[in-house]
Write a protein that holds these residues in place. Structure first.
Motif, PDB file in Angstrom:
ATOM      1  N   ARG A   1       0.832  -1.203   0.000  1.00 24.39           N
ATOM      2  CA  ARG A   1       0.000   0.000   0.000  1.00 24.39           C
ATOM      3  C   ARG A   1       0.861   1.244   0.000  1.00 24.39           C
ATOM      4  O   ARG A   1       1.915   1.296   0.654  1.00 24.39           O
ATOM      5  N   LYS A   2       0.397   2.249  -0.729  1.00 28.06           N
ATOM      6  CA  LYS A   2       1.053   3.550  -0.645  1.00 28.06           C
ATOM      7  C   LYS A   2       0.748   4.179   0.710  1.00 28.06           C
ATOM      8  O   LYS A   2      -0.298   3.915   1.319  1.00 28.06           O
TER       9      LYS A   2
ATOM     10  N   GLN B   1      -0.350   7.340   2.352  1.00 28.78           N
ATOM     11  CA  GLN B   1      -1.058   8.492   1.812  1.00 28.78           C
ATOM     12  C   GLN B   1      -0.610   9.806   2.436  1.00 28.78           C
ATOM     13  O   GLN B   1      -0.315   9.885   3.634  1.00 28.78           O
TER      14      GLN B   1
ATOM     15  N   GLY C   1       0.477   9.517  -2.598  1.00 22.65           N
ATOM     16  CA  GLY C   1       1.261   8.961  -1.504  1.00 22.65           C
ATOM     17  C   GLY C   1       2.669   9.530  -1.474  1.00 22.65           C
ATOM     18  O   GLY C   1       3.176  10.025  -2.476  1.00 22.65           O
TER      19      GLY C   1
ATOM     20  N   GLY D   1       5.122   7.518  -0.076  1.00 23.71           N
ATOM     21  CA  GLY D   1       5.931   6.323   0.121  1.00 23.71           C
ATOM     22  C   GLY D   1       5.050   5.099   0.021  1.00 23.71           C
ATOM     23  O   GLY D   1       3.891   5.177  -0.391  1.00 23.71           O
ATOM     24  N   ALA D   2       5.611   3.948   0.389  1.00 23.24           N
ATOM     25  CA  ALA D   2       4.854   2.696   0.316  1.00 23.24           C
ATOM     26  C   ALA D   2       5.413   1.700   1.311  1.00 23.24           C
ATOM     27  O   ALA D   2       6.556   1.816   1.764  1.00 23.24           O
TER      28      ALA D   2
ATOM     29  N   ASN E   1       9.506   8.772  -0.180  1.00 21.80           N
ATOM     30  CA  ASN E   1       9.923   9.758  -1.173  1.00 21.80           C
ATOM     31  C   ASN E   1      10.364  11.013  -0.420  1.00 21.80           C
ATOM     32  O   ASN E   1       9.545  11.896  -0.129  1.00 21.80           O
TER      33      ASN E   1
ATOM     34  N   SER F   1       4.669   6.935  -9.246  1.00 19.33           N
ATOM     35  CA  SER F   1       5.991   7.302  -8.734  1.00 19.33           C
ATOM     36  C   SER F   1       6.926   6.102  -8.695  1.00 19.33           C
ATOM     37  O   SER F   1       8.150   6.252  -8.734  1.00 19.33           O
TER      38      SER F   1
ATOM     39  N   PHE G   1       7.088   3.974  -6.117  1.00 20.54           N
ATOM     40  CA  PHE G   1       7.444   3.597  -4.743  1.00 20.54           C
ATOM     41  C   PHE G   1       6.683   2.358  -4.272  1.00 20.54           C
ATOM     42  O   PHE G   1       7.224   1.543  -3.527  1.00 20.54           O
ATOM     43  N   THR G   2       5.434   2.209  -4.696  1.00 21.05           N
ATOM     44  CA  THR G   2       4.696   1.001  -4.328  1.00 21.05           C
ATOM     45  C   THR G   2       5.382  -0.235  -4.899  1.00 21.05           C
ATOM     46  O   THR G   2       5.526  -1.258  -4.225  1.00 21.05           O
TER      47      THR G   2
ATOM     48  N   SER H   1       9.987   6.535 -13.838  1.00 19.51           N
ATOM     49  CA  SER H   1       9.657   5.518 -12.837  1.00 19.51           C
ATOM     50  C   SER H   1      10.181   4.149 -13.254  1.00 19.51           C
ATOM     51  O   SER H   1      10.619   3.353 -12.419  1.00 19.51           O
TER      52      SER H   1
END
Length: 228
Positions: free
Chosen positions: A71-72, A74, A82, A84-85, A95, A150, A152-153, A180
């Motif tokens: 999950r990101k 939020q 988001g 980050g993840a 991030n 992004s 990150f997930t 990405s």
């Protein structure tokens, strides 16, 4: 050194897929010569949007299928974006550039991260029906989603797969921006993105003619239908 594969005929176009199901089928066709019915390989989809893509991909490649719960994290007050993840039992990916630009405090970061940890546990119960934790020892893992934003997930998913023993991690998505892809490419063994956008504003939804956020109920129905 990882490799990246894309369909150059789709580059920078919009609305190239009818929906997530078609995207998964086309992605499977694109990858079939390398991965169809390969031993010790599995497709793992990131819910929610990755599930229809992953189901069709696994069918075309004739590989087993499961979910990898990621999950990101939020941004406070913004359910769509988001900073980050996090994956179940995995590392937090942040991030930092975005965090700094938003002026988020460590307390805000910690609060949002704890919310995601609770959500991950709930999704494990809902989407994986409390099945045992994934053991990916010695497997080639194909991780899929409906697209990269992004990235990150997907980075969190790659980390989780490796922590669970994956021998090789292949990232396969219908759409992604080039920046990405390059970021994910540093952590994956191979990256497939049918539709790659070189520059300009990017949104995963812009690759699809029919798009909506999948509800939990829709994802559960898809998973039940696939297993039956």
């Amino acid at each position: 050194m990882s490799a990246m594969y894309a369909d150059s005929s789709l580059e920078d176009k919009k609305y190239v897929f009818r929906d997530r199901f078609e995207a998964g089928r086309l992605l499977g066709e694109f990858m079939a010569s390398d991965y169809e019915a390969q031993p010790k390989s599995i497709v793992l989809a990131i819910p929610a949007g990755g599930v229809p893509v992953g189901i069709e991909l696994s069918k075309r490649l004739r590989l087993s299928f499961d979910c990898l719960i990621v999950r990101k994290i939020q941004i406070p007050g913004n359910t769509e974006a988001g900073f980050g993840a996090l994956a179940s039992g995995g590392q937090v990916f942040l991030n930092r550039e975005l965090i700094n630009s938003l002026g988020l405090s460590q307390e805000q970061i910690n609060t949002q991260t704890r919310k995601v940890e609770q959500e991950l546990a709930a999704r494990e119960r809902l989407f994986r029906k409390n099945k045992p934790q994934l053991d990916l020892s010695g497997l080639r893992v194909i991780v899929t989603d409906d697209g990269l934003a992004s990235g990150f997930t997907m980075l969190a998913a790659i980390d989780a797969a490796r922590r669970k023993g994956a021998q090789e991690v292949v990232v396969a998505v219908p759409t992604a921006p080039l920046h990405s892809i390059r970021q994910v490419e540093q952590k994956a063994d191979v990256v497939y993105s049918l539709h790659a956008q070189q520059s300009g504003p990017f949104a995963v939804a812009n690759a699809y003619q029919h798009w909506h956020d999948l509800s939990r109920e829709e994802v559960v129905h898809l998973l039940d239908e696939y297993q039956n």
